[in-house]
Write an enzyme that holds these catalytic residues in place. Sequence first.
Site, PDB file in Angstrom:
ATOM      1  CB  CYS A   1      43.329  52.753  60.317  1.00 10.61           C
ATOM      2  SG  CYS A   1      43.009  52.055  58.723  1.00 10.61           S
TER       3      CYS A   1
ATOM      4  CG  HIS B   1      40.936  49.804  63.122  1.00 14.56           C
ATOM      5  ND1 HIS B   1      40.161  50.830  62.643  1.00 14.56           N
ATOM      6  CD2 HIS B   1      41.607  49.317  62.046  1.00 14.56           C
ATOM      7  CE1 HIS B   1      40.355  50.968  61.347  1.00 14.56           C
ATOM      8  NE2 HIS B   1      41.231  50.053  60.948  1.00 14.56           N
TER       9      HIS B   1
ATOM     10  CG  ASN C   1      38.760  49.725  57.673  1.00 12.30           C
ATOM     11  OD1 ASN C   1      38.760  50.808  58.257  1.00 12.30           O
ATOM     12  ND2 ASN C   1      39.855  49.007  57.481  1.00 12.30           N
TER      13      ASN C   1
HETATM   14  N1  ACO Z   1      35.766  37.767  47.316  1.00 12.74           N
HETATM   15  C1  ACO Z   1      36.119  36.500  47.063  1.00 12.74           C
HETATM   16  N2  ACO Z   1      37.386  36.050  47.226  1.00 12.74           N
HETATM   17  C2  ACO Z   1      38.299  36.935  47.658  1.00 12.74           C
HETATM   18  C3  ACO Z   1      37.991  38.281  47.936  1.00 12.74           C
HETATM   19  C4  ACO Z   1      36.658  38.693  47.738  1.00 12.74           C
HETATM   20  N3  ACO Z   1      36.243  39.939  47.979  1.00 12.74           N
HETATM   21  N4  ACO Z   1      39.109  38.905  48.359  1.00 12.74           N
HETATM   22  C5  ACO Z   1      40.086  37.997  48.334  1.00 12.74           C
HETATM   23  N5  ACO Z   1      39.621  36.831  47.908  1.00 12.74           N
HETATM   24  C6  ACO Z   1      40.340  35.569  47.698  1.00 12.74           C
HETATM   25  C7  ACO Z   1      41.785  35.804  47.353  1.00 12.74           C
HETATM   26  O1  ACO Z   1      41.957  36.082  45.990  1.00 12.74           O
HETATM   27  C8  ACO Z   1      42.388  34.462  47.732  1.00 12.74           C
HETATM   28  O2  ACO Z   1      42.111  33.549  46.725  1.00 12.74           O
HETATM   29  P1  ACO Z   1      43.197  32.426  46.313  1.00 12.74           P
HETATM   30  O3  ACO Z   1      43.364  31.583  47.542  1.00 12.74           O
HETATM   31  O4  ACO Z   1      42.534  31.724  45.185  1.00 12.74           O
HETATM   32  O5  ACO Z   1      44.436  33.177  45.950  1.00 12.74           O
HETATM   33  C9  ACO Z   1      41.576  34.071  48.973  1.00 12.74           C
HETATM   34  O6  ACO Z   1      40.365  34.844  48.921  1.00 12.74           O
HETATM   35  C10 ACO Z   1      42.281  34.359  50.259  1.00 12.74           C
HETATM   36  O7  ACO Z   1      42.826  35.694  50.194  1.00 12.74           O
HETATM   37  P2  ACO Z   1      43.329  36.453  51.476  1.00 12.74           P
HETATM   38  O8  ACO Z   1      43.848  37.796  51.089  1.00 12.74           O
HETATM   39  O9  ACO Z   1      44.243  35.546  52.230  1.00 12.74           O
HETATM   40  O10 ACO Z   1      41.931  36.616  52.241  1.00 12.74           O
HETATM   41  P3  ACO Z   1      41.681  37.011  53.726  1.00 12.74           P
HETATM   42  O11 ACO Z   1      40.897  36.000  54.403  1.00 12.74           O
HETATM   43  O12 ACO Z   1      42.946  37.468  54.390  1.00 12.74           O
HETATM   44  O13 ACO Z   1      40.719  38.278  53.590  1.00 12.74           O
HETATM   45  C11 ACO Z   1      40.907  40.638  53.759  1.00 12.74           C
HETATM   46  C12 ACO Z   1      41.140  39.435  52.886  1.00 12.74           C
HETATM   47  C13 ACO Z   1      39.434  40.783  54.044  1.00 12.74           C
HETATM   48  C14 ACO Z   1      41.397  41.896  53.055  1.00 12.74           C
HETATM   49  C15 ACO Z   1      41.665  40.434  55.087  1.00 12.74           C
HETATM   50  O14 ACO Z   1      42.985  40.037  54.800  1.00 12.74           O
HETATM   51  C16 ACO Z   1      41.736  41.636  55.961  1.00 12.74           C
HETATM   52  O15 ACO Z   1      40.759  42.046  56.525  1.00 12.74           O
HETATM   53  N6  ACO Z   1      42.951  42.161  56.170  1.00 12.74           N
HETATM   54  C17 ACO Z   1      43.225  43.172  57.138  1.00 12.74           C
HETATM   55  C18 ACO Z   1      42.833  44.488  56.718  1.00 12.74           C
HETATM   56  C19 ACO Z   1      43.087  45.345  57.924  1.00 12.74           C
HETATM   57  O16 ACO Z   1      43.248  44.915  59.024  1.00 12.74           O
HETATM   58  N7  ACO Z   1      43.138  46.572  57.792  1.00 12.74           N
HETATM   59  C20 ACO Z   1      43.342  47.309  59.036  1.00 12.74           C
HETATM   60  C21 ACO Z   1      44.405  48.143  58.992  1.00 12.74           C
HETATM   61  S1  ACO Z   1      44.424  49.001  57.602  1.00 12.74           S
HETATM   62  C22 ACO Z   1      43.070  49.871  57.519  1.00 12.74           C
HETATM   63  O17 ACO Z   1      42.161  49.686  58.252  1.00 12.74           O
HETATM   64  C23 ACO Z   1      43.011  50.907  56.439  1.00 12.74           C
END
Ligand code: ACO
Length: 327
Positions: free
Chosen positions: A113, A254, A284
């Site tokens: 990214c 970002h 993203n």
């Molecule tokens: N729909 C429903 N539930 C979901 C989904 C979805 N699409 N995705 C994950 N969940 C669930 C998980 O399975 C988990 O369930 P569980 O508690 O029963 O195990 C729960 O939601 C929590 O999962 P987390 O992974 O902790 O969810 P989080 O709130 O962190 O959101 C996300 C996930 C959106 C990917 C987030 O972590 C995120 O944005 N991460 C950063 C990504 C990033 O910054 N990238 C930037 C650098 S990399 C780049 O840009 C290429």
Amino acid sequence: MLKTCIKGTGSYFPPRVVPNKFFESIVYTSDEWITTRTGIRERRFIDNGLAFSDLALPAARAALDMAGLPAEAVELIVVGTSTGDMISPASACILQKKLGAPRAVAFDVSAGCSGWVYSLQVAQKFVQDGSHQCALVLGGEVLSNRIDYQDRTTCVVFGDGAGAVVVGPCNGSDDGEILSTHLHADGELWDLLYLPGGSANPPSREMVEARMLYVKMQGNEVFKQAVRSLSAVALEALEHNGLTPDEIDWFIPHQANIRIMEEVARRLEIPIEKVIITVDRYGNTSAGTIPTSLDEAVRDGRIKRGDLVLVNTFGAGFTWGASLFRF
Ligand code: ACO
């Protein structure tokens, strides 16, 4: 060392809008979950048969138009992408041909990214030393065909798009100035976010069956690292220039997740009104998020000539960085 500035901006998104509802029918998710956990409402996906350079070309042309320069004037093309048309040659070379810029040196930069901010710094060095007068710096991705539509944590967050800027030497008082760019990397944590398919995973039936063609991400771990690194590198850029956050006119973080952006803005004490947000409409787009957001805000009149703009980035590698410029 010559002073450098951004002379024009451009961006392009494919026309096909993919709302959150699309994912409800293929993975166990909901529009409500995606909107509240990421801030994303929709993203753009390319149609079959198109590739990264098809997005980069209109973005590059728009940036050159704004700069008032013909394609023949381009002496350097640096493309930040991890999803170029092919592994080889560089998408910068394919773009060079499509654009009609035969004099340009052309290569890609792979920094996840952070690809556009890394590319900006590389291009700036070429312009600063006087060897190249007109540089096109692009960032973008086609992620729609590299996300795993069986993995609900990754398939809902990414989109396709490309942005471009023209960088050249400052000629007059009307020009802005790129004040500084700061880059970092930490390979220790590479396996929290990666896109397999290179020499470590050569093409094979097993590789395809193991779904090793698609982005792998431990989202919540990436989230924590992103917040820490994005905040630290933004402060580094401000301190380097003897500036405080309240002196910034616009902040372009970002665009990965609205919760990351809000937390970083809160830590920097930058009011949300000064934050450019496009993640709601485009998701993203990895190396594309900053140049496309910059272009949108320039074209809709929010960012004006002379405004002080802070951008920061974080991505696979890990890599991260920030740039501070007067537009
Ligand atoms: N729909 C429903 N539930 C979901 C989904 C979805 N699409 N995705 C994950 N969940 C669930 C998980 O399975 C988990 O369930 P569980 O508690 O029963 O195990 C729960 O939601 C929590 O999962 P987390 O992974 O902790 O969810 P989080 O709130 O962190 O959101 C996300 C996930 C959106 C990917 C987030 O972590 C995120 O944005 N991460 C950063 C990504 C990033 O910054 N990238 C930037 C650098 S990399 C780049 O840009 C290429």
